[in-house]
Design an enzyme around this catalytic site. Structure first.
Site, PDB file in Angstrom:
ATOM      1  N   ASN A 126     -46.664 -34.485  18.869  1.00 10.96           N
ATOM      2  CA  ASN A 126     -46.128 -33.449  19.757  1.00 10.96           C
ATOM      3  C   ASN A 126     -46.553 -33.615  21.208  1.00 10.96           C
ATOM      4  O   ASN A 126     -45.746 -33.453  22.121  1.00 10.96           O
ATOM      5  CB  ASN A 126     -46.529 -32.051  19.266  1.00 10.96           C
ATOM      6  CG  ASN A 126     -45.822 -30.960  20.049  1.00 10.96           C
ATOM      7  OD1 ASN A 126     -44.599 -30.914  20.093  1.00 10.96           O
ATOM      8  ND2 ASN A 126     -46.579 -30.095  20.691  1.00 10.96           N
TER       9      ASN A 126
ATOM     10  N   GLU B  65     -47.815 -22.061  17.135  1.00 20.08           N
ATOM     11  CA  GLU B  65     -46.836 -23.145  17.096  1.00 20.08           C
ATOM     12  C   GLU B  65     -45.616 -22.741  16.265  1.00 20.08           C
ATOM     13  O   GLU B  65     -44.475 -23.050  16.628  1.00 20.08           O
ATOM     14  CB  GLU B  65     -47.475 -24.412  16.515  1.00 20.08           C
ATOM     15  CG  GLU B  65     -48.562 -25.014  17.382  1.00 20.08           C
ATOM     16  CD  GLU B  65     -48.057 -25.368  18.772  1.00 20.08           C
ATOM     17  OE1 GLU B  65     -47.069 -26.112  18.884  1.00 20.08           O
ATOM     18  OE2 GLU B  65     -48.645 -24.866  19.755  1.00 20.08           O
TER      19      GLU B  65
ATOM     20  N   TRP C  44     -31.930 -34.462  31.192  1.00 16.70           N
ATOM     21  CA  TRP C  44     -32.642 -34.126  29.960  1.00 16.70           C
ATOM     22  C   TRP C  44     -31.745 -34.231  28.733  1.00 16.70           C
ATOM     23  O   TRP C  44     -32.226 -34.521  27.629  1.00 16.70           O
ATOM     24  CB  TRP C  44     -33.239 -32.715  30.045  1.00 16.70           C
ATOM     25  CG  TRP C  44     -32.241 -31.589  30.177  1.00 16.70           C
ATOM     26  CD1 TRP C  44     -31.766 -31.041  31.330  1.00 16.70           C
ATOM     27  CD2 TRP C  44     -31.580 -30.894  29.108  1.00 16.70           C
ATOM     28  NE1 TRP C  44     -30.864 -30.037  31.057  1.00 16.70           N
ATOM     29  CE2 TRP C  44     -30.736 -29.922  29.704  1.00 16.70           C
ATOM     30  CE3 TRP C  44     -31.629 -30.982  27.712  1.00 16.70           C
ATOM     31  CZ2 TRP C  44     -29.936 -29.059  28.946  1.00 16.70           C
ATOM     32  CZ3 TRP C  44     -30.841 -30.126  26.959  1.00 16.70           C
ATOM     33  CH2 TRP C  44     -30.005 -29.178  27.573  1.00 16.70           C
TER      34      TRP C  44
ATOM     35  N   TRP D 116     -43.459 -20.544  18.424  1.00 16.99           N
ATOM     36  CA  TRP D 116     -42.572 -21.266  19.352  1.00 16.99           C
ATOM     37  C   TRP D 116     -41.274 -21.667  18.644  1.00 16.99           C
ATOM     38  O   TRP D 116     -40.185 -21.605  19.225  1.00 16.99           O
ATOM     39  CB  TRP D 116     -43.273 -22.515  19.901  1.00 16.99           C
ATOM     40  CG  TRP D 116     -44.061 -22.254  21.154  1.00 16.99           C
ATOM     41  CD1 TRP D 116     -45.417 -22.182  21.272  1.00 16.99           C
ATOM     42  CD2 TRP D 116     -43.535 -22.033  22.467  1.00 16.99           C
ATOM     43  NE1 TRP D 116     -45.767 -21.928  22.572  1.00 16.99           N
ATOM     44  CE2 TRP D 116     -44.637 -21.841  23.337  1.00 16.99           C
ATOM     45  CE3 TRP D 116     -42.247 -21.988  23.005  1.00 16.99           C
ATOM     46  CZ2 TRP D 116     -44.482 -21.600  24.709  1.00 16.99           C
ATOM     47  CZ3 TRP D 116     -42.084 -21.756  24.369  1.00 16.99           C
ATOM     48  CH2 TRP D 116     -43.190 -21.561  25.204  1.00 16.99           C
TER      49      TRP D 116
ATOM     50  N   TRP E  89     -36.964 -30.031  25.354  1.00 19.72           N
ATOM     51  CA  TRP E  89     -36.450 -30.825  26.470  1.00 19.72           C
ATOM     52  C   TRP E  89     -36.174 -29.964  27.700  1.00 19.72           C
ATOM     53  O   TRP E  89     -36.432 -30.378  28.831  1.00 19.72           O
ATOM     54  CB  TRP E  89     -35.196 -31.598  26.035  1.00 19.72           C
ATOM     55  CG  TRP E  89     -35.582 -32.896  25.409  1.00 19.72           C
ATOM     56  CD1 TRP E  89     -35.756 -33.149  24.085  1.00 19.72           C
ATOM     57  CD2 TRP E  89     -35.892 -34.119  26.086  1.00 19.72           C
ATOM     58  NE1 TRP E  89     -36.154 -34.455  23.891  1.00 19.72           N
ATOM     59  CE2 TRP E  89     -36.241 -35.074  25.097  1.00 19.72           C
ATOM     60  CE3 TRP E  89     -35.913 -34.499  27.421  1.00 19.72           C
ATOM     61  CZ2 TRP E  89     -36.612 -36.380  25.420  1.00 19.72           C
ATOM     62  CZ3 TRP E  89     -36.270 -35.805  27.745  1.00 19.72           C
ATOM     63  CH2 TRP E  89     -36.615 -36.722  26.748  1.00 19.72           C
TER      64      TRP E  89
ATOM     65  N   TRP F 249     -28.639 -35.126  38.464  1.00 17.52           N
ATOM     66  CA  TRP F 249     -29.575 -36.056  37.849  1.00 17.52           C
ATOM     67  C   TRP F 249     -29.225 -37.490  38.233  1.00 17.52           C
ATOM     68  O   TRP F 249     -28.057 -37.844  38.388  1.00 17.52           O
ATOM     69  CB  TRP F 249     -29.548 -35.908  36.331  1.00 17.52           C
ATOM     70  CG  TRP F 249     -30.003 -34.573  35.834  1.00 17.52           C
ATOM     71  CD1 TRP F 249     -29.216 -33.537  35.405  1.00 17.52           C
ATOM     72  CD2 TRP F 249     -31.346 -34.121  35.715  1.00 17.52           C
ATOM     73  NE1 TRP F 249     -29.988 -32.475  35.030  1.00 17.52           N
ATOM     74  CE2 TRP F 249     -31.309 -32.791  35.203  1.00 17.52           C
ATOM     75  CE3 TRP F 249     -32.594 -34.689  35.992  1.00 17.52           C
ATOM     76  CZ2 TRP F 249     -32.455 -32.048  34.968  1.00 17.52           C
ATOM     77  CZ3 TRP F 249     -33.742 -33.950  35.736  1.00 17.52           C
ATOM     78  CH2 TRP F 249     -33.668 -32.641  35.239  1.00 17.52           C
TER      79      TRP F 249
END
Length: 467
Positions: free
Chosen positions: A345, A278, A363, A281, A386, A310
């Protein structure tokens, strides 16, 4: 005088700029001063959460006292935007006869341009400017064997892991006192700051480090098994402190190594720990932002033209923002965000998937809303998350992967404990119906009907995303 310019590094521990400035001052019998520069209009442009600014304000109050104990003066300055900072710092350096300016590197494009402008302005005064490592665990630019920048997490991660086996990152201790204690007199007040939940979040670095220690000693072992269940206290909940820099990622990794060693585990188990992944990331999203400038400009990572625009649905977007979608787990997650400034999360993935895939909304609107409300709003990580959810990002979720909010709720909040906590109007429902109440139950409990039909919306999303 040695001047340290703090930004998202509001700590004594593992702070390269502060540590080396103090070392230099001790050797040359010089003074050390610290400045923090508030920039309300810039914060507004960056959608910084007022709650996050509240946490920064209270953290600065605690840090100011700790610095004073070390004989280091602190001053809060204020400007409108980043473009005003070079002139302000230049004037400060002249007024206080500064001989060295120290700061830690930041990665987003606006911050990089600001720092280059500061370096140019200050270096003209014959002042030494020292820029130290950024806030990644590994701050070297990891490249493939062909010398290319990675665009996929897994091969990058294997390289990242190998670098940890080759050499662990240095973690610096707090600096030593540079003189006798000072009296801290300046009031710390940030104009855009709002009250945050002081019963939940910590502003004292000592308490933050103690929280990290407790997680590594007591929870890290069970982290993989419990991290996906929002009703359980299975996560570290340290993201706000990483976001404002009252805790360093290097310290997190180092503390995990120490705790694993105390439990008889070898170094490889700590390096390959799921929590280390994690932290990786977080490093990866910073790595991407450093190497691909268009991410800082709010553009899709994937630069090829998209075969779609979108949708725009202000009513659906407002229902999502206020936790009134009619999907209990989505609404509970959004209300957790609104009430606490934080969200679990797994729920971040669920609500982002709901927004981008089932509602087919841009987004960037979701990213902006998160930044405006998150106590742990972090530009690189928020952008990366996102874009992953919307299938526009690097190594993103496949476009056909669409979470079913009801089945996810049944799997990860089986008894509805989390839902009951944040959607109390449903607390009387049993553990089966709470995930998808009947029309009669919704009417009786004043809970809205779903704003979409999941099966129809899923097919619509597949048609929408299919190229």
């Amino acid at each position: 005088m040695q001047l340290v310019w703090l930004r998202n590094d509001l700590r004594l521990d593992d702070n390269p700029a502060l540590y080396f400035a103090c070392q230099q001052a001790i050797e040359s019998k010089d003074a050390v001063s610290v400045v923090y520069i508030a920039s309300p209009k810039q914060w507004q442009a960056h959608n910084e959460s007022p709650r996050k600014l509240g946490l920064i304000q209270e953290t600065l109050k605690c840090l100011r006292l700790k610095l004073a104990d070390l004989g280091i003066s602190f001053e809060l300055l204020e400007v409108n935007s980043f473009t005003d900072i070079p002139a302000v710092l230049k004037a400060y350096c002249i007024k206080h006869e500064v001989s060295g300016l120290h700061f830690n590197r930041e990665i987003p494009l606006n911050e990089q341009r600001r720092d280059k402008a500061v370096q140019l302005a200050v270096s003209r005064l014959d002042i030494t400017v020292e820029c130290y490592a950024d806030d990644r665990i590994i701050h070297s630019n990891i490249l493939s064997k062909q010398g290319a920048v990675y665009k996929v997490f897994t091969p990058w991660y294997k390289n990242w892991i190998q670098k940890l086996f080759d050499a662990l990152p240095e973690v610096l201790p707090p600096p030593k006192a540079v003189s006798s204690p000072l009296t801290a007199t300046q009031e710390i007040s940030l104009s855009a700051a709002q009250v945050f939940r002081e019963d939940i979040w910590l502003s004292n670095e000592t308490e933050v480090l103690a929280l990290l220690d407790r997680f590594c000693r007591r929870k890290a072992e069970g982290y993989e098994a419990s991290r996906d269940y929002p009703a359980m206290p299975g996560t570290s909940v340290i993201s706000p402190y990483l976001a404002i820099g009252s805790l360093s990622a290097r310290r997190c990794f180092h503390q995990l190594i120490l705790s694993c060693a105390e439990q008889g585990l070898h170094l490889g188990e700590a390096i390959n720990h799921v929590w280390t992944r994690e932290l990786a990331w977080r490093d990866f999203y910073r790595y991407l932002m450093l190497n691909f400038e268009h991410l800082s400009r709010g553009e899709n990572f994937k630069t090829e033209p998209l075969a779609r625009a979108w949708r725009v649905d202000t009513q659906a977007q407002a229902a999502w923002q206020t936790g009134k979608t009619g999907f209990p787990i989505i609404d509970a997650a959004m209300r957790q965000l609104l009430q606490t400034g934080w969200m679990h999360n797994r729920l971040r993935m669920l609500v982002a998937s709901f927004f981008c895939k089932l509602l087919c909304l841009d987004w960037r609107e979701g990213e902006k809303f998160f930044m405006e409300h998150l106590l742990d709003g972090d530009f690189a990580s928020n952008n990366g998350g996102w874009q992953w959810s919307s299938s526009t990002g690097c190594d993103a979720s496949p476009w056909f992967r669409i979470f079913n909010p009801t089945t996810q709720s049944e799997k990860f909040d089986k008894d509805g404990e989390f839902i009951k906590r944040f959607v109390p109007e449903l607390s009387a429902l049993d553990s089966k119906s709470i995930h998808c109440p009947s029309t009669e139950q919704r009417l009786a409990l004043n809970y809205p009907e779903p704003i979409i039909d999941y099966k129809f919306a899923r097919q619509q999303a597949l048609d929408f995303f299919k190229v």
